[in-house]
Design an enzyme around this catalytic site. Structure first.
Site, PDB file in Angstrom:
ATOM      1  N   GLY A  71       0.782  -1.234   0.000  1.00 39.11           N
ATOM      2  CA  GLY A  71       0.000   0.000   0.000  1.00 39.11           C
ATOM      3  C   GLY A  71       0.814   1.283   0.000  1.00 39.11           C
ATOM      4  O   GLY A  71       0.300   2.338   0.385  1.00 39.11           O
ATOM      5  N   SER A  72       2.066   1.233  -0.490  1.00 34.48           N
ATOM      6  CA  SER A  72       2.857   2.472  -0.482  1.00 34.48           C
ATOM      7  C   SER A  72       2.282   3.487  -1.476  1.00 34.48           C
ATOM      8  O   SER A  72       2.334   4.691  -1.235  1.00 34.48           O
ATOM      9  CB  SER A  72       4.328   2.188  -0.780  1.00 34.48           C
ATOM     10  OG  SER A  72       4.494   1.755  -2.104  1.00 34.48           O
ATOM     11  N   ASN A  73       1.734   3.004  -2.583  1.00 35.05           N
ATOM     12  CA  ASN A  73       1.109   3.941  -3.532  1.00 35.05           C
ATOM     13  C   ASN A  73      -0.159   4.549  -2.943  1.00 35.05           C
ATOM     14  O   ASN A  73      -0.437   5.732  -3.148  1.00 35.05           O
ATOM     15  CB  ASN A  73       0.812   3.248  -4.862  1.00 35.05           C
ATOM     16  CG  ASN A  73       2.043   3.185  -5.734  1.00 35.05           C
ATOM     17  OD1 ASN A  73       2.442   4.173  -6.335  1.00 35.05           O
ATOM     18  ND2 ASN A  73       2.686   2.019  -5.773  1.00 35.05           N
ATOM     19  N   ARG A 124      -7.450 -16.215  -9.956  1.00 37.56           N
ATOM     20  CA  ARG A 124      -8.529 -15.423 -10.574  1.00 37.56           C
ATOM     21  C   ARG A 124      -9.579 -14.988  -9.568  1.00 37.56           C
ATOM     22  O   ARG A 124      -9.860 -15.698  -8.618  1.00 37.56           O
ATOM     23  CB  ARG A 124      -9.233 -16.281 -11.626  1.00 37.56           C
ATOM     24  CG  ARG A 124      -8.358 -16.495 -12.810  1.00 37.56           C
ATOM     25  CD  ARG A 124      -9.187 -16.903 -13.992  1.00 37.56           C
ATOM     26  NE  ARG A 124      -8.300 -17.274 -15.075  1.00 37.56           N
ATOM     27  CZ  ARG A 124      -8.602 -18.175 -15.980  1.00 37.56           C
ATOM     28  NH1 ARG A 124      -9.754 -18.801 -15.932  1.00 37.56           N
ATOM     29  NH2 ARG A 124      -7.759 -18.450 -16.940  1.00 37.56           N
ATOM     30  N   MET A 151      -3.302  -7.182  -7.432  1.00 42.03           N
ATOM     31  CA  MET A 151      -2.625  -8.243  -8.175  1.00 42.03           C
ATOM     32  C   MET A 151      -3.580  -9.265  -8.808  1.00 42.03           C
ATOM     33  O   MET A 151      -3.149 -10.343  -9.211  1.00 42.03           O
ATOM     34  CB  MET A 151      -1.591  -8.933  -7.277  1.00 42.03           C
ATOM     35  CG  MET A 151      -0.533  -7.957  -6.742  1.00 42.03           C
ATOM     36  SD  MET A 151       0.117  -6.779  -7.963  1.00 42.03           S
ATOM     37  CE  MET A 151       1.472  -7.720  -8.609  1.00 42.03           C
ATOM     38  N   LEU A 154      -8.964  -7.408 -12.935  1.00 39.63           N
ATOM     39  CA  LEU A 154     -10.308  -6.842 -12.795  1.00 39.63           C
ATOM     40  C   LEU A 154     -11.008  -6.913 -14.148  1.00 39.63           C
ATOM     41  O   LEU A 154     -10.455  -6.507 -15.166  1.00 39.63           O
ATOM     42  CB  LEU A 154     -10.172  -5.385 -12.330  1.00 39.63           C
ATOM     43  CG  LEU A 154     -11.420  -4.701 -11.820  1.00 39.63           C
ATOM     44  CD1 LEU A 154     -11.992  -5.418 -10.606  1.00 39.63           C
ATOM     45  CD2 LEU A 154     -11.102  -3.254 -11.466  1.00 39.63           C
ATOM     46  N   ASN A 168      -4.293   2.236 -13.587  1.00 40.39           N
ATOM     47  CA  ASN A 168      -3.341   1.356 -12.911  1.00 40.39           C
ATOM     48  C   ASN A 168      -1.936   1.952 -12.981  1.00 40.39           C
ATOM     49  O   ASN A 168      -1.608   2.708 -13.898  1.00 40.39           O
ATOM     50  CB  ASN A 168      -3.344  -0.008 -13.634  1.00 40.39           C
ATOM     51  CG  ASN A 168      -2.418  -1.017 -12.988  1.00 40.39           C
ATOM     52  OD1 ASN A 168      -2.371  -1.152 -11.762  1.00 40.39           O
ATOM     53  ND2 ASN A 168      -1.667  -1.744 -13.802  1.00 40.39           N
ATOM     54  N   HIS A 170       2.010   0.595 -13.229  1.00 38.49           N
ATOM     55  CA  HIS A 170       2.759  -0.629 -13.520  1.00 38.49           C
ATOM     56  C   HIS A 170       4.260  -0.311 -13.478  1.00 38.49           C
ATOM     57  O   HIS A 170       4.691   0.713 -14.017  1.00 38.49           O
ATOM     58  CB  HIS A 170       2.369  -1.155 -14.909  1.00 38.49           C
ATOM     59  CG  HIS A 170       3.080  -2.422 -15.270  1.00 38.49           C
ATOM     60  ND1 HIS A 170       2.701  -3.644 -14.755  1.00 38.49           N
ATOM     61  CD2 HIS A 170       4.153  -2.653 -16.061  1.00 38.49           C
ATOM     62  CE1 HIS A 170       3.522  -4.575 -15.221  1.00 38.49           C
ATOM     63  NE2 HIS A 170       4.406  -4.004 -16.019  1.00 38.49           N
ATOM     64  N   ASP A 206      -2.161  -4.968 -18.771  1.00 39.44           N
ATOM     65  CA  ASP A 206      -1.155  -3.901 -18.900  1.00 39.44           C
ATOM     66  C   ASP A 206      -1.099  -3.313 -20.318  1.00 39.44           C
ATOM     67  O   ASP A 206      -0.011  -3.018 -20.828  1.00 39.44           O
ATOM     68  CB  ASP A 206       0.248  -4.428 -18.501  1.00 39.44           C
ATOM     69  CG  ASP A 206       0.278  -4.955 -17.068  1.00 39.44           C
ATOM     70  OD1 ASP A 206      -0.486  -4.428 -16.247  1.00 39.44           O
ATOM     71  OD2 ASP A 206       1.055  -5.883 -16.785  1.00 39.44           O
TER      72      ASP A 206
HETATM   73  C1  GAR Z   1       3.609  -1.242  -7.314  1.00 41.23           C
HETATM   74  O1  GAR Z   1       4.988  -1.158  -7.511  1.00 41.23           O
HETATM   75  C2  GAR Z   1       2.888  -1.405  -8.615  1.00 41.23           C
HETATM   76  O2  GAR Z   1       3.580  -0.865  -9.686  1.00 41.23           O
HETATM   77  C3  GAR Z   1       2.800  -2.902  -8.722  1.00 41.23           C
HETATM   78  O3  GAR Z   1       2.559  -3.342  -7.405  1.00 41.23           O
HETATM   79  C4  GAR Z   1       3.250  -2.503  -6.514  1.00 41.23           C
HETATM   80  C5  GAR Z   1       2.386  -2.210  -5.324  1.00 41.23           C
HETATM   81  O4  GAR Z   1       3.120  -1.614  -4.317  1.00 41.23           O
HETATM   82  N1  GAR Z   1       1.721  -3.275  -9.590  1.00 41.23           N
HETATM   83  C6  GAR Z   1       1.828  -4.197 -10.552  1.00 41.23           C
HETATM   84  O5  GAR Z   1       2.833  -4.851 -10.732  1.00 41.23           O
HETATM   85  C7  GAR Z   1       0.572  -4.395 -11.365  1.00 41.23           C
HETATM   86  N2  GAR Z   1       0.858  -5.043 -12.594  1.00 41.23           N
HETATM   87  P1  GAR Z   1       2.383  -0.903  -3.104  1.00 41.23           P
HETATM   88  O6  GAR Z   1       1.376  -1.886  -2.539  1.00 41.23           O
HETATM   89  O7  GAR Z   1       3.465  -0.580  -2.112  1.00 41.23           O
HETATM   90  O8  GAR Z   1       1.711   0.331  -3.622  1.00 41.23           O
END
Ligand code: GAR
Length: 255
Positions: A71-73, A124, A151, A154, A168, A170, A206
């Site tokens: 969840g850093s994003n 899935r 992950m 959807l 999203n 990526h 993607d």
């Molecule tokens: C992120 O780096 C994002 O780019 C990746 O999951 C991570 C989640 O990090 N997403 C994918 O690879 C989707 N194809 P977070 O939970 O710390 O935000």
């Protein structure tokens, strides 16, 4: 105009109505209703308040954040909202992982958060889970669905109900390196730069319209971990920035 009903404020009576007005109403058979005055309220005062901007509609973008892990994003988006650089209302955080940090963080921040049981069919989401997610999004009156480390794939009904409103992040410079651990793929390929992409989500993995990318250099001695940390730093700047420009970019907020 031939009204069936004609309403007048309680400072009038049928007797004190303008006789011409009353005559015209009676001629067309309109019912005259005298509404009791509400103490302290007046149309003039209401109009003044509207003109002064009171009750102005909320222009914050109503978003949901979906994630499976750390969840850093989500934290970066939350901080942008708190600081006022991203005018948004995070209506709900959804996760397919019950004890995920993203749900814990949402709870800590006082943001509505829900676990959605993904169903038992491998990686899935079950059709029931796909529907449940869409129902939650609609119930929370979400305008834009933000995938931040979600992950699972959807699909409908969300992709149709929220067409061009699912976004999203990526960890690669798409169209290079789709799928899992994209940063490690860039490192293995011997590239000199990697990066991240914010893109709309469609039915292919993607592959939706790219909104913006941010590059991150691959440095001598980089490991998958050091490179990924640099890419995530880029994500934390790029994702909130693109989201905060949603309306300016002419992206849709409703169907
Ligand atoms: C992120 O780096 C994002 O780019 C990746 O999951 C991570 C989640 O990090 N997403 C994918 O690879 C989707 N194809 P977070 O939970 O710390 O935000």
């Amino acid at each position: 105009i031939k009204p069936h009903l004609y309403a007048k404020g309680g400072d009038y009576t049928v007797e004190t109505l303008n006789p011409e007005e009353r005559g015209a109403l009676e001629e067309v058979g309109a019912k005259i209703a005298i509404l009791p005055l509400v103490p302290g309220r007046s149309t003039t005062a209401t109009l003044k308040r509207v003109a002064a901007g009171e009750g102005k509609t909320d222009d914050r973008l109503k978003i949901a954040v979906l994630g499976s892990g750390y969840g850093s994003n989500f934290e970066a988006i939350y901080e942008a909202v708190q600081s006022g650089t991203f005018k948004a209302d995070i209506r709900v955080v959804l996760s397919d992982v019950k004890d995920s940090r993203i749900l814990q963080k949402a709870a800590e921040f006082g943001v509505a958060n829900l676990f959605v049981e993904p169903g038992a069919s491998g990686g899935r989401l079950s059709p029931a889970a796909q529907k449940e997610i869409c129902d939650h999004l609609k119930r929370h009156e979400v305008e834009v669905v933000v995938l931040a480390g979600f992950m699972r794939i959807l699909k409908d009904p969300t992709l149709t109900e929220f067409k061009d409103r699912v976004v999203n992040v990526h960890p690669s410079l798409l169209p290079k390196y789709k799928g899992l651990k994209a940063w490690a793929q860039a490192l293995e390929a011997g590239d000199s730069e990697a990066g991240c992409t914010v893109h709309l989500v469609n039915n292919e993995i993607d592959s939706g319209r790219i909104l913006e990318q941010q590059a991150a250099p691959i440095l001598t001695g980089d490991t998958a971990e050091t490179l990924y940390a640099r890419i995530q730093e880029a994500e934390h700047t790029l994702f909130p920035k693109v989201l905060s420009e949603w309306r300016e970019r002419g992206l849709p907020v409703g169907s």
